[in-house]
Design a protein around this motif. Structure first.
Motif, PDB file in Angstrom:
ATOM      1  N   ILE A 122       1.037  -1.211  -0.172  1.00 55.12           N
ATOM      2  CA  ILE A 122       0.020  -0.066   0.053  1.00 55.12           C
ATOM      3  C   ILE A 122       0.931   1.173   0.083  1.00 55.12           C
ATOM      4  CG2 ILE A 122      -0.383   0.417   2.629  1.00 55.12           C
ATOM      5  CD1 ILE A 122      -3.045   0.508  -0.435  1.00 55.12           C
ATOM      6  N   ILE A 123       2.103   1.177   0.550  1.00 60.60           N
ATOM      7  CA  ILE A 123       3.036   2.270   0.483  1.00 60.60           C
ATOM      8  C   ILE A 123       3.585   2.511  -0.846  1.00 60.60           C
ATOM      9  CG2 ILE A 123       5.627   2.914   0.933  1.00 60.60           C
ATOM     10  CD1 ILE A 123       5.362   1.851   3.578  1.00 60.60           C
ATOM     11  N   ASP A 124       3.499   1.531  -1.682  1.00 66.72           N
ATOM     12  CA  ASP A 124       3.706   1.859  -3.212  1.00 66.72           C
ATOM     13  C   ASP A 124       2.653   2.319  -3.769  1.00 66.72           C
ATOM     14  OD1 ASP A 124       4.778   0.877  -5.820  1.00 66.72           O
ATOM     15  OD2 ASP A 124       3.307  -0.154  -5.975  1.00 66.72           O
ATOM     16  N   ILE A 125       1.301   2.048  -3.461  1.00 67.76           N
ATOM     17  CA  ILE A 125       0.203   2.800  -4.154  1.00 67.76           C
ATOM     18  C   ILE A 125       0.191   4.071  -3.939  1.00 67.76           C
ATOM     19  CG2 ILE A 125      -2.248   2.804  -4.353  1.00 67.76           C
ATOM     20  CD1 ILE A 125      -2.343  -0.154  -3.969  1.00 67.76           C
ATOM     21  N   PHE A 126       0.394   4.308  -2.468  1.00 67.86           N
ATOM     22  CA  PHE A 126       0.317   5.697  -1.969  1.00 67.86           C
ATOM     23  C   PHE A 126       1.505   6.561  -2.640  1.00 67.86           C
ATOM     24  CE2 PHE A 126      -2.020   4.834   2.291  1.00 67.86           C
ATOM     25  CZ  PHE A 126      -3.389   4.456   1.494  1.00 67.86           C
ATOM     26  N   LYS A 127       2.606   5.976  -2.660  1.00 69.41           N
ATOM     27  CA  LYS A 127       4.037   6.638  -2.963  1.00 69.41           C
ATOM     28  C   LYS A 127       3.634   7.197  -4.477  1.00 69.41           C
ATOM     29  CE  LYS A 127       7.753   8.527  -2.297  1.00 69.41           C
ATOM     30  NZ  LYS A 127       8.306   9.492  -1.113  1.00 69.41           N
ATOM     31  N   THR A 128       3.257   6.180  -5.304  1.00 65.27           N
ATOM     32  CA  THR A 128       2.986   6.457  -6.647  1.00 65.27           C
ATOM     33  C   THR A 128       1.959   7.746  -6.982  1.00 65.27           C
ATOM     34  OG1 THR A 128       3.304   4.171  -7.496  1.00 65.27           O
ATOM     35  CG2 THR A 128       2.172   5.403  -8.858  1.00 65.27           C
ATOM     36  N   ALA A 129       0.981   7.676  -6.107  1.00 65.20           N
ATOM     37  CA  ALA A 129      -0.120   8.752  -6.232  1.00 65.20           C
ATOM     38  C   ALA A 129       0.449  10.013  -5.527  1.00 65.20           C
ATOM     39  CB  ALA A 129      -1.309   8.210  -5.544  1.00 65.20           C
ATOM     40  N   ALA A 142      -0.531   3.811   5.490  1.00 67.75           N
ATOM     41  CA  ALA A 142      -0.667   2.385   5.165  1.00 67.75           C
ATOM     42  C   ALA A 142      -1.077   1.513   6.456  1.00 67.75           C
ATOM     43  CB  ALA A 142       0.709   1.909   4.673  1.00 67.75           C
ATOM     44  N   LYS A 143      -0.406   1.871   7.656  1.00 73.69           N
ATOM     45  CA  LYS A 143      -0.762   1.255   8.859  1.00 73.69           C
ATOM     46  C   LYS A 143      -2.229   1.147   9.269  1.00 73.69           C
ATOM     47  CE  LYS A 143       3.883   1.098  11.076  1.00 73.69           C
ATOM     48  NZ  LYS A 143       4.546   1.312  12.188  1.00 73.69           N
ATOM     49  N   GLU A 144      -2.897   2.411   8.869  1.00 75.37           N
ATOM     50  CA  GLU A 144      -4.189   2.888   9.320  1.00 75.37           C
ATOM     51  C   GLU A 144      -5.053   1.702   8.874  1.00 75.37           C
ATOM     52  OE1 GLU A 144      -7.148   6.674   9.513  1.00 75.37           O
ATOM     53  OE2 GLU A 144      -5.584   6.427   7.845  1.00 75.37           O
ATOM     54  N   ARG A 145      -4.875   0.953   7.496  1.00 74.75           N
ATOM     55  CA  ARG A 145      -5.618   0.006   7.013  1.00 74.75           C
ATOM     56  C   ARG A 145      -5.771  -0.924   7.941  1.00 74.75           C
ATOM     57  NH1 ARG A 145      -3.405  -2.625   1.966  1.00 74.75           N
ATOM     58  NH2 ARG A 145      -5.254  -3.029   1.295  1.00 74.75           N
ATOM     59  N   GLU A 147      -4.998  -0.826  11.211  1.00 75.91           N
ATOM     60  CA  GLU A 147      -5.737  -0.454  12.580  1.00 75.91           C
ATOM     61  C   GLU A 147      -7.132  -0.455  12.482  1.00 75.91           C
ATOM     62  OE1 GLU A 147      -3.584   3.261  13.208  1.00 75.91           O
ATOM     63  OE2 GLU A 147      -1.635   2.364  13.572  1.00 75.91           O
ATOM     64  N   LYS A 148      -7.571  -0.052  11.438  1.00 78.36           N
ATOM     65  CA  LYS A 148      -9.138   0.198  11.135  1.00 78.36           C
ATOM     66  C   LYS A 148      -9.841  -1.112  10.452  1.00 78.36           C
ATOM     67  CE  LYS A 148      -9.216   5.250  10.696  1.00 78.36           C
ATOM     68  NZ  LYS A 148      -9.972   6.374  10.016  1.00 78.36           N
ATOM     69  N   GLY A 149      -9.264  -2.243  10.495  1.00 80.20           N
ATOM     70  CA  GLY A 149      -9.526  -3.474  10.168  1.00 80.20           C
ATOM     71  C   GLY A 149     -10.049  -3.615   8.614  1.00 80.20           C
ATOM     72  N   HIS A 150      -9.460  -2.770   8.043  1.00 80.23           N
ATOM     73  CA  HIS A 150      -9.567  -2.847   6.362  1.00 80.23           C
ATOM     74  C   HIS A 150      -8.843  -4.233   5.815  1.00 80.23           C
ATOM     75  CE1 HIS A 150     -10.691   1.643   6.858  1.00 80.23           C
ATOM     76  NE2 HIS A 150     -11.649   0.843   7.174  1.00 80.23           N
ATOM     77  N   ILE A 151      -8.034  -4.618   6.445  1.00 75.88           N
ATOM     78  CA  ILE A 151      -7.322  -5.715   5.883  1.00 75.88           C
ATOM     79  C   ILE A 151      -7.016  -6.713   7.303  1.00 75.88           C
ATOM     80  CG2 ILE A 151      -4.866  -4.620   6.227  1.00 75.88           C
ATOM     81  CD1 ILE A 151      -3.918  -6.016   3.540  1.00 75.88           C
ATOM     82  N   ARG A 152      -7.200  -7.956   6.860  1.00 77.82           N
ATOM     83  CA  ARG A 152      -6.887  -9.050   7.926  1.00 77.82           C
ATOM     84  C   ARG A 152      -5.710  -9.933   7.683  1.00 77.82           C
ATOM     85  NH1 ARG A 152     -13.139 -11.053   7.545  1.00 77.82           N
ATOM     86  NH2 ARG A 152     -14.198  -8.803   7.393  1.00 77.82           N
ATOM     87  N   VAL A 153      -4.904 -10.293   8.718  1.00 80.93           N
ATOM     88  CA  VAL A 153      -3.826 -11.056   8.524  1.00 80.93           C
ATOM     89  C   VAL A 153      -4.354 -12.471   8.805  1.00 80.93           C
ATOM     90  CG1 VAL A 153      -1.534 -11.689   9.278  1.00 80.93           C
ATOM     91  CG2 VAL A 153      -2.469  -9.249   9.121  1.00 80.93           C
ATOM     92  N   VAL A 154      -4.030 -13.324   7.680  1.00 78.66           N
ATOM     93  CA  VAL A 154      -4.312 -14.821   8.055  1.00 78.66           C
ATOM     94  C   VAL A 154      -3.061 -15.535   7.834  1.00 78.66           C
ATOM     95  CG1 VAL A 154      -6.888 -14.766   7.214  1.00 78.66           C
ATOM     96  CG2 VAL A 154      -5.103 -15.077   5.436  1.00 78.66           C
ATOM     97  N   GLU A 155      -2.936 -16.832   8.179  1.00 77.98           N
ATOM     98  CA  GLU A 155      -1.602 -17.643   8.107  1.00 77.98           C
ATOM     99  C   GLU A 155      -1.605 -18.101   6.697  1.00 77.98           C
ATOM    100  OE1 GLU A 155      -0.965 -20.654  11.170  1.00 77.98           O
ATOM    101  OE2 GLU A 155      -1.329 -19.331  12.851  1.00 77.98           O
ATOM    102  N   ASP A 156      -2.945 -18.429   6.275  1.00 82.73           N
ATOM    103  CA  ASP A 156      -2.864 -18.987   4.887  1.00 82.73           C
ATOM    104  C   ASP A 156      -4.228 -18.683   4.250  1.00 82.73           C
ATOM    105  OD1 ASP A 156      -3.601 -21.428   2.909  1.00 82.73           O
ATOM    106  OD2 ASP A 156      -1.623 -21.617   3.133  1.00 82.73           O
ATOM    107  N   TYR A 157      -3.949 -18.252   2.978  1.00 87.25           N
ATOM    108  CA  TYR A 157      -5.389 -17.895   2.126  1.00 87.25           C
ATOM    109  C   TYR A 157      -6.290 -18.986   2.033  1.00 87.25           C
ATOM    110  CZ  TYR A 157      -2.800 -13.663   0.742  1.00 87.25           C
ATOM    111  OH  TYR A 157      -2.007 -12.450   0.731  1.00 87.25           O
ATOM    112  N   SER A 158      -6.193 -20.117   2.289  1.00 89.60           N
ATOM    113  CA  SER A 158      -7.142 -21.119   2.282  1.00 89.60           C
ATOM    114  C   SER A 158      -8.167 -20.606   3.391  1.00 89.60           C
ATOM    115  CB  SER A 158      -6.601 -22.675   2.595  1.00 89.60           C
ATOM    116  OG  SER A 158      -5.968 -22.532   3.928  1.00 89.60           O
ATOM    117  N   GLU A 159      -7.798 -20.185   4.373  1.00 90.69           N
ATOM    118  CA  GLU A 159      -8.889 -19.560   5.462  1.00 90.69           C
ATOM    119  C   GLU A 159     -10.062 -18.806   4.889  1.00 90.69           C
ATOM    120  OE1 GLU A 159      -7.439 -18.103   9.219  1.00 90.69           O
ATOM    121  OE2 GLU A 159      -5.452 -18.974   8.868  1.00 90.69           O
ATOM    122  N   ALA A 160      -9.311 -17.923   3.881  1.00 90.55           N
ATOM    123  CA  ALA A 160     -10.538 -17.014   3.344  1.00 90.55           C
ATOM    124  C   ALA A 160     -11.362 -17.869   2.280  1.00 90.55           C
ATOM    125  CB  ALA A 160      -9.697 -15.861   2.361  1.00 90.55           C
ATOM    126  N   PHE A 161     -10.915 -18.809   1.614  1.00 94.65           N
ATOM    127  CA  PHE A 161     -11.691 -19.806   0.507  1.00 94.65           C
ATOM    128  C   PHE A 161     -12.626 -20.467   1.695  1.00 94.65           C
ATOM    129  CE2 PHE A 161      -8.412 -18.585  -2.541  1.00 94.65           C
ATOM    130  CZ  PHE A 161      -9.104 -18.416  -3.396  1.00 94.65           C
TER     131      PHE A 161
END
Length: 291
Positions: A122-129, A142-145, A147-161
Motif C-alpha cells: 500500500i506504500i507503493d500505491i500511496f507513493k505512486t499517487a 498504510a498502517k491505518e488500513r 488499525e481500522k480493520g480494512h485488511i486482515r492477516v491470516v496464516e494461509d489464504y485457504s482460510e479465506a476460501f
C-alpha cells in the motif's frame, strides 16, 4: 453539458494525507446540487472507500475494487463481478508458484498472509499517487488500513476460501520488474482476467468483466444518461477503461504517462485540487488543460 462525473480516489480525489480536500468536497456538492450525478470509481474495497467519503460527508454510488462490486448511495450491493472460484484458485497457484506477494480482495474484506509486505504494497500505491509525501507519512497511512480493520492477516489464504468468500481481486506486488512481468504474462495466458495497475510495483487482477469502464458504462445507461455527457478523472492504468467510455476523459497532472497521452482533457494534480478544477471547468463547459 456534463450529466455524470466519475472520480478515482488514490492520486485523484485524495491528497497526500489520504483526505478529500475542502475544495474537492465543495465542487462535488455543487455538482450534485446542480443535478449532476457523481460516482466514485476505485480499486479500494467498499470499507476503505466508504470511511473517507463519510469523513467528507459525501454520499454517492461507489464502483469498488475496479468494478468487481458496485454499491448504491445507501451502501447496498447492486452488482458484483467476482472471479469464479476455479479461476481464482488457478490465479493463486500461479502466484504461489512464482513466489510473488499478493493480497485477496473478497466480498468479506481484504486478506494478507504477510503484515509487513501488506504495508509495503500500500506504500507503493500511496507513493505512486503522492510522490512528494514523506515516507513516514505514507507508512502511517498504510498502517491505518490494519488499525481500522480494512485488511486482515491470516496464516494461509485457504482460510479465506474456507469461509465461503468470493474473490474480487488479487493485488500483486513486487519490486522485481522481471518477476512482475512474468506474473503478468502467465496471468494473461490464463484468460478471462483483466490485469491493470495502480502503482509502479503492482498488478491488479480481476474478472475480465470487473473493470471501471464496464461498470461505469452500465451505471450510466441504467440512469438513462449518455456516455457522451460523462466525465471521468483519474491518474493510473486501472482508470484507463473508464477514460475510454466517456465523452470527457480528464487526466490528473500527476497521472501515468499512458493516461496523460490518452486524455484530451487535463487538470492540476491531486495536491492542487485537480478534481475540483475538472468539475468546475466541465460545469462551465470550458476546456480542461493544465497551465
Amino acid at each position: 453539458m456534463i450529466s455524470i462525473i466519475a472520480s478515482d480516489m488514490d492520486g485523484t480525489l485524495l491528497n497526500g494525507k489520504q483526505e478529500i480536500s475542502e475544495e474537492n468536497r465543495k465542487a462535488i456538492l455543487e455538482a450534485q446540487e446542480r443535478g449532476v450525478q457523481v460516482v466514485v470509481a476505485t480499486g479500494r474495497s467498499y470499507e476503505e472507500a466508504r470511511y473517507v467519503l463519510e469523513e467528507a460527508e459525501i454520499s454517492c454510488p461507489i464502483i469498488c475494487v475496479n468494478g468487481a462490486e458496485v454499491r448504491n448511495e445507501e451502501g447496498q450491493v447492486v452488482k458484483t463481478n467476482a472471479i469464479q472460484e476455479e479461476k481464482a484458485l488457478e490465479v493463486m497457484r500461479i502466484l504461489k508458484d512464482l513466489g510473488i506477494y499478493f493480497e485477496l480482495y473478497t466480498n468479506q474484506g481484504v486478506y494478507t498472509e504477510d503484515y509487513e509486505r501488506g504495508i509495503q504494497s500500500i506504500i507503493d500505491i500511496f507513493k505512486t499517487a503522492n510522490p512528494e509525501t514523506s515516507e513516514q507519512a505514507i507508512r502511517d497511512a498504510a498502517k491505518e488500513r490494519f488499525e481500522k480493520g480494512h485488511i486482515r492477516v491470516v496464516e494461509d489464504y485457504s482460510e479465506a476460501f474456507a469461509s465461503g468468500n468470493v474473490v474480487y481481486k488479487f493485488l500483486v506486488f513486487s519490486f522485481d520488474d522481471s518477476l512482475l512481468k512474468t506474473a503478468r504474462d502467465q496471468l494473461e495466458s490464463a484468460g478471462g482476467l483483466a490485469i491493470s495497475a495502480s502503482g509502479r510495483e503492482n498488478l491488479e487482477v480481476t474478472s475480465v468483466e470487473a473493470q471501471k469502464g464496464i461498470a461505469l458504462k452500465k451505471l450510466i445507461e441504467e440512469k438513462g444518461l449518455k456516455v457522451e455527457e460523462a466525465l471521468a478523472v483519474g491518474d493510473n492504468l486501472n482508470d484507463l477503461s473508464m477514460m475510454q467510455v466517456v465523452g470527457r476523459p480528464v487526466a490528473m497532472a500527476n497521472a501515468a504517462e499512458e493516461i496523460l497521452a490518452f486524455c484530451s482533457y487535463k487538470t492540476s494534480s491531486n495536491e492542487e485540487d485537480g478534481v475540483a478544477r475538472a468539475i468546475y471547468e466541465a460545469l462551465e463547459n470550458k476546456p480542461a488543460t493544465v497551465d
